[in-house]
Design an enzyme around this catalytic site. Structure first.
Site, PDB file in Angstrom:
ATOM      1  N   GLU A 114      35.238  28.882  -5.915  1.00  0.00           N
ATOM      2  CA  GLU A 114      36.261  29.913  -5.730  1.00  0.00           C
ATOM      3  C   GLU A 114      37.569  29.197  -5.420  1.00  0.00           C
ATOM      4  O   GLU A 114      37.574  28.268  -4.615  1.00  0.00           O
ATOM      5  CB  GLU A 114      35.851  30.812  -4.549  1.00  0.00           C
ATOM      6  CG  GLU A 114      36.816  31.946  -4.255  1.00  0.00           C
ATOM      7  CD  GLU A 114      36.373  32.775  -3.041  1.00  0.00           C
ATOM      8  OE1 GLU A 114      35.817  32.195  -2.089  1.00  0.00           O
ATOM      9  OE2 GLU A 114      36.595  33.997  -3.051  1.00  0.00           O
ATOM     10  N   GLU A 206      45.855  39.814  -1.029  1.00  0.00           N
ATOM     11  CA  GLU A 206      44.710  40.004  -0.146  1.00  0.00           C
ATOM     12  C   GLU A 206      45.199  40.217   1.281  1.00  0.00           C
ATOM     13  O   GLU A 206      46.215  39.660   1.679  1.00  0.00           O
ATOM     14  CB  GLU A 206      43.788  38.780  -0.169  1.00  0.00           C
ATOM     15  CG  GLU A 206      43.069  38.599  -1.478  1.00  0.00           C
ATOM     16  CD  GLU A 206      42.027  37.494  -1.437  1.00  0.00           C
ATOM     17  OE1 GLU A 206      41.092  37.556  -2.247  1.00  0.00           O
ATOM     18  OE2 GLU A 206      42.141  36.569  -0.611  1.00  0.00           O
TER      19      GLU A 206
END
Ligand SMILES: *[C@@H]1O[C@H](CO)[C@@H](O)[C@H](O)[C@H]1NC(C)=O
Ligand SMILES: *[C@@H]1O[C@H](CO)[C@@H](O)[C@H](O)[C@H]1NC(C)=O
Ligand SMILES: *[C@@H]1O[C@H](CO)[C@@H](O)[C@H](O)[C@H]1NC(C)=O
Length: 221
Positions: A114, A206
């Protein structure tokens, strides 16, 4: 047409009365999580339902998000298949009150990795949770590089260990171009190799327990 700052003032002032636009069916907790293709771009929206959070797909690479404090959320637009050769252009606005960031975000498989190329962040610098790997200069700007390892949670079936790579731009911005390959190469020089199979690659906003909004338009440069 409501300006961004008016919209932001509105959400900070009176969230409960905010009429929720939706990509699916509206819920009291905001826009339900979903992924898909919209106007030629892949999008991914995830919320833990713990805050009033709205995600709206705009034209082409545009998306807008607005959220109140209390939960975790992640949303953005880009491509269903990432590429190390891609240069990503983005422009927009990002307002926050707490822990939030704007980043190029994606996944690879083989191995599972990721990754984040963070362009802007709020009160928490995401490099702080990582093992520092020095800094790199890309397109004249310094990014701090770090990595960490996701530890599987016993509460999540099938959860597995994987590495997470980070570049964090020291000089924050909300518009620019990101040469993804330059980061991948610099990471590889530090022993941080992304996988050979690319999953999605998006420009993401985010938040963790913060309040804020972003309105970002992404395109291939
Ligand atoms: C968000 O950005 C788009 C594209 O620039 C613009 O058309 C729209 O008006 C913006 N939304 C707000 C609430 O400012
Ligand atoms: C959020 O709520 C929706 C609808 O009830 C549910 O399907 C989803 O699993 C919830 N998400 C989380 C992370 O709990
Ligand atoms: C980590 O967090 C501390 C405390 O907020 C801050 O002073 C420091 O600058 C951060 N470190 C980095 C590398 O950003």
């Amino acid at each position: 047409m409501a300006s961004f700052s008016i919209l932001l003032a509105f959400v900070f002032a009176s969230v409960s009365t905010y009429a929720t636009p939706s990509i699916g069916s509206a819920q009291r907790a905001g826009t339900p999580s979903s992924t898909g293709i919209h106007d030629g771009f892949f999008y991914s929206w995830w919320t833990d339902n713990a805050s009033q959070a709205t995600y709206v797909n705009g034209d082409k690479g545009n998306f807008e998000m607005i959220w109140t404090s209390g939960g975790s959320l992640s949303g953005g637009k880009g491509w269903s298949v990432g590429a190390g050769s891609r240069v990503i252009a983005y422009r927009g606005q990002f307002e926050y009150n707490g822990n939030a960031h704007v980043a190029v975000y994606g996944w690879t498989k083989n191995p599972l990795v990721e990754y984040y190329i963070v362009e802007n962040f709020g009160t928490y610098n995401p490099i702080n949770g990582t093992t520092a790997q020095g800094s790199i200069t890309v397109d004249g700007a310094v990014y701090d590089v770090g990595k960490d390892v996701h530890i599987p949670l016993p509460t999540i079936p099938g959860d597995q260990t994987f590495e997470r790579f980070f570049s964090v731009r020291q000089n924050k911005r909300s518009s620019g171009r990101v040469d993804v390959g330059a980061h991948f190469r610099a990471w590889a020089d530090a022993g941080m190799k992304v996988g050979t199979d690319h999953d999605y690659q998006i420009m993401v906003c985010e938040s963790y327990l913060s309040m804020g909004a972003c309105n970002i338009t992404v395109s291939a440069a």
